[in-house]
Design a protein around this motif. Structure first.
Motif, PDB file in Angstrom:
ATOM      1  N   SER A 272      14.082  15.018  -6.361  1.00 31.56           N
ATOM      2  CA  SER A 272      15.092  14.909  -7.285  1.00 31.56           C
ATOM      3  C   SER A 272      15.076  13.645  -7.889  1.00 31.56           C
ATOM      4  CB  SER A 272      16.328  14.782  -6.229  1.00 31.56           C
ATOM      5  OG  SER A 272      16.389  13.621  -5.425  1.00 31.56           O
ATOM      6  N   ARG A 273      15.998  13.321  -8.796  1.00 31.08           N
ATOM      7  CA  ARG A 273      16.080  12.243  -9.746  1.00 31.08           C
ATOM      8  C   ARG A 273      16.447  11.061  -8.747  1.00 31.08           C
ATOM      9  NH1 ARG A 273      17.111  12.715 -15.611  1.00 31.08           N
ATOM     10  NH2 ARG A 273      16.756  14.906 -15.971  1.00 31.08           N
ATOM     11  N   GLU A 274      17.166  11.150  -7.835  1.00 34.10           N
ATOM     12  CA  GLU A 274      17.602  10.009  -6.891  1.00 34.10           C
ATOM     13  C   GLU A 274      16.447   9.470  -6.321  1.00 34.10           C
ATOM     14  OE1 GLU A 274      19.225  12.846  -7.039  1.00 34.10           O
ATOM     15  OE2 GLU A 274      20.932  12.341  -8.031  1.00 34.10           O
ATOM     16  N   ARG A 275      15.692  10.290  -5.788  1.00 35.37           N
ATOM     17  CA  ARG A 275      14.339   9.962  -4.893  1.00 35.37           C
ATOM     18  C   ARG A 275      13.285   9.322  -5.948  1.00 35.37           C
ATOM     19  NH1 ARG A 275      12.992  12.733  -0.094  1.00 35.37           N
ATOM     20  NH2 ARG A 275      10.505  12.588  -0.733  1.00 35.37           N
ATOM     21  N   TRP A 276      13.464   9.845  -7.382  1.00 34.45           N
ATOM     22  CA  TRP A 276      12.341   9.177  -7.949  1.00 34.45           C
ATOM     23  C   TRP A 276      12.918   7.572  -8.317  1.00 34.45           C
ATOM     24  CZ3 TRP A 276       7.558   9.646  -9.477  1.00 34.45           C
ATOM     25  CH2 TRP A 276       6.849  10.820  -9.199  1.00 34.45           C
ATOM     26  N   ALA A 277      14.089   7.538  -8.378  1.00 36.96           N
ATOM     27  CA  ALA A 277      14.641   6.363  -8.724  1.00 36.96           C
ATOM     28  C   ALA A 277      14.373   5.515  -7.670  1.00 36.96           C
ATOM     29  CB  ALA A 277      16.229   6.347  -8.724  1.00 36.96           C
TER      30      ALA A 277
ATOM     31  N   LEU B 252       5.604  16.376  -3.896  1.00 37.16           N
ATOM     32  CA  LEU B 252       7.065  17.134  -3.399  1.00 37.16           C
ATOM     33  C   LEU B 252       7.708  17.706  -4.908  1.00 37.16           C
ATOM     34  CD1 LEU B 252       8.629  14.336  -1.216  1.00 37.16           C
ATOM     35  CD2 LEU B 252       7.413  16.854  -0.494  1.00 37.16           C
ATOM     36  N   THR B 253       7.604  17.011  -6.086  1.00 36.45           N
ATOM     37  CA  THR B 253       8.020  17.396  -7.111  1.00 36.45           C
ATOM     38  C   THR B 253       7.232  18.801  -7.668  1.00 36.45           C
ATOM     39  OG1 THR B 253       8.514  15.225  -7.933  1.00 36.45           O
ATOM     40  CG2 THR B 253       8.376  17.099  -9.629  1.00 36.45           C
ATOM     41  N   ALA B 254       6.105  18.789  -7.341  1.00 30.87           N
ATOM     42  CA  ALA B 254       5.326  20.273  -7.723  1.00 30.87           C
ATOM     43  C   ALA B 254       5.851  21.164  -6.581  1.00 30.87           C
ATOM     44  CB  ALA B 254       3.811  20.104  -7.401  1.00 30.87           C
ATOM     45  N   ARG B 255       6.449  21.033  -5.566  1.00 28.22           N
ATOM     46  CA  ARG B 255       6.683  21.873  -4.616  1.00 28.22           C
ATOM     47  C   ARG B 255       8.210  22.178  -4.806  1.00 28.22           C
ATOM     48  NH1 ARG B 255       3.358  23.618  -0.439  1.00 28.22           N
ATOM     49  NH2 ARG B 255       5.157  23.884   0.920  1.00 28.22           N
ATOM     50  N   GLY B 256       8.872  21.634  -5.717  1.00 30.97           N
ATOM     51  CA  GLY B 256      10.270  21.702  -5.777  1.00 30.97           C
ATOM     52  C   GLY B 256      11.289  20.829  -4.828  1.00 30.97           C
TER      53      GLY B 256
ATOM     54  N   LEU C  35       0.859  -1.124  -0.092  1.00 29.76           N
ATOM     55  CA  LEU C  35      -0.056   0.000   0.144  1.00 29.76           C
ATOM     56  C   LEU C  35       0.866   1.387   0.089  1.00 29.76           C
ATOM     57  CD1 LEU C  35      -2.796   1.185   0.447  1.00 29.76           C
ATOM     58  CD2 LEU C  35      -2.393   1.206   2.493  1.00 29.76           C
ATOM     59  N   LEU C  36       1.858   1.236   0.791  1.00 25.23           N
ATOM     60  CA  LEU C  36       2.915   2.469   1.044  1.00 25.23           C
ATOM     61  C   LEU C  36       3.494   2.609  -0.226  1.00 25.23           C
ATOM     62  CD1 LEU C  36       3.658   2.611   4.621  1.00 25.23           C
ATOM     63  CD2 LEU C  36       2.024   3.930   3.424  1.00 25.23           C
ATOM     64  N   ALA C  37       4.319   1.668  -0.767  1.00 31.37           N
ATOM     65  CA  ALA C  37       4.949   1.605  -2.064  1.00 31.37           C
ATOM     66  C   ALA C  37       4.054   2.151  -3.196  1.00 31.37           C
ATOM     67  CB  ALA C  37       5.486   0.255  -2.307  1.00 31.37           C
ATOM     68  N   LEU C  38       3.011   1.721  -3.415  1.00 29.48           N
ATOM     69  CA  LEU C  38       1.839   2.168  -4.234  1.00 29.48           C
ATOM     70  C   LEU C  38       1.699   3.884  -4.204  1.00 29.48           C
ATOM     71  CD1 LEU C  38      -0.137  -1.094  -5.251  1.00 29.48           C
ATOM     72  CD2 LEU C  38       1.661   0.017  -6.383  1.00 29.48           C
ATOM     73  N   LEU C  39       1.361   4.238  -2.763  1.00 29.12           N
ATOM     74  CA  LEU C  39       1.209   5.526  -2.737  1.00 29.12           C
ATOM     75  C   LEU C  39       2.641   6.469  -3.032  1.00 29.12           C
ATOM     76  CD1 LEU C  39      -1.224   5.325   0.393  1.00 29.12           C
ATOM     77  CD2 LEU C  39      -1.739   5.892  -2.021  1.00 29.12           C
ATOM     78  N   MET C  40       3.693   5.795  -2.596  1.00 25.71           N
ATOM     79  CA  MET C  40       5.186   6.734  -2.910  1.00 25.71           C
ATOM     80  C   MET C  40       4.971   7.532  -4.055  1.00 25.71           C
ATOM     81  SD  MET C  40       7.887   4.200  -1.474  1.00 25.71           S
ATOM     82  CE  MET C  40       9.285   5.337  -1.844  1.00 25.71           C
ATOM     83  N   PRO C  41       4.730   7.149  -5.245  1.00 24.83           N
ATOM     84  CA  PRO C  41       4.634   8.090  -6.715  1.00 24.83           C
ATOM     85  C   PRO C  41       3.852   9.485  -6.534  1.00 24.83           C
ATOM     86  CG  PRO C  41       4.440   5.742  -7.143  1.00 24.83           C
ATOM     87  CD  PRO C  41       4.113   5.775  -5.745  1.00 24.83           C
ATOM     88  N   VAL C  42       2.423   9.129  -5.541  1.00 19.21           N
ATOM     89  CA  VAL C  42       1.545  10.280  -5.624  1.00 19.21           C
ATOM     90  C   VAL C  42       2.210  11.317  -4.586  1.00 19.21           C
ATOM     91  CG1 VAL C  42      -0.674  10.915  -4.400  1.00 19.21           C
ATOM     92  CG2 VAL C  42      -0.597   8.774  -5.741  1.00 19.21           C
ATOM     93  N   ARG C  43       2.741  10.939  -3.424  1.00 16.77           N
ATOM     94  CA  ARG C  43       3.617  11.820  -2.502  1.00 16.77           C
ATOM     95  C   ARG C  43       4.746  12.430  -3.378  1.00 16.77           C
ATOM     96  NH1 ARG C  43       4.282  14.627   1.652  1.00 16.77           N
ATOM     97  NH2 ARG C  43       6.405  14.404   2.922  1.00 16.77           N
TER      98      ARG C  43
END
Length: 115
Positions: free
Chosen positions: A36-41, A29-33, A17-25
């Motif tokens: 990073s690429r490392e976090r997205w990886a 965070l991306t919209a708020r700047g 559940l949490l791993a599938l919600l991670m992209p939403v969060r």
């Protein structure tokens, strides 16, 4: 006693559940700047692992259903699978609510102790 299938317990359910919600969060965070690429990886790796767990469980369910059909057990085979998933999700939801309430009460107690 058997250990069961990996990813089917409460811990596995919570992880998926949490791993599938991670992209939403991470989108937030991306919209708020603040991403990073490392976090997205990391987010991508965790989401893919969660999807792999779901695929493995679905594959196991299909294999078990086919084996039951081949053995002459053509009864409603989906009912136990759905029931066990529903029970797991229900228990996880109840535990999550209880832990959230506990945290709120603990925060209030800490606030009154400080005052």
């Amino acid at each position: 006693m058997t250990a069961g299938l990996p990813g089917t317990g409460l811990g596995g359910l919570l992880y998926v559940l949490l791993a599938l919600l991670m992209p939403v969060r991470e989108l937030y965070l991306t919209a708020r700047g603040r991403s990073s690429r490392e976090r997205w990886a990391v987010v991508g790796q965790q989401a893919l692992m969660a999807l792999a767990i779901i695929a493995a469980l679905a594959g196991t369910a299909v294999v078990v259903a086919r084996l039951l059909d081949a053995g002459g057990y053509a009864a409603d085979r989906a009912a136990p699978l759905v029931a066990s998933a529903a029970i797991g999700v229900s228990v996880l939801a109840v535990l999550s609510v209880l832990l959230r309430l506990w945290a709120l009460l603990d925060r209030r107690r800490a606030g009154t102790a400080a005052a």
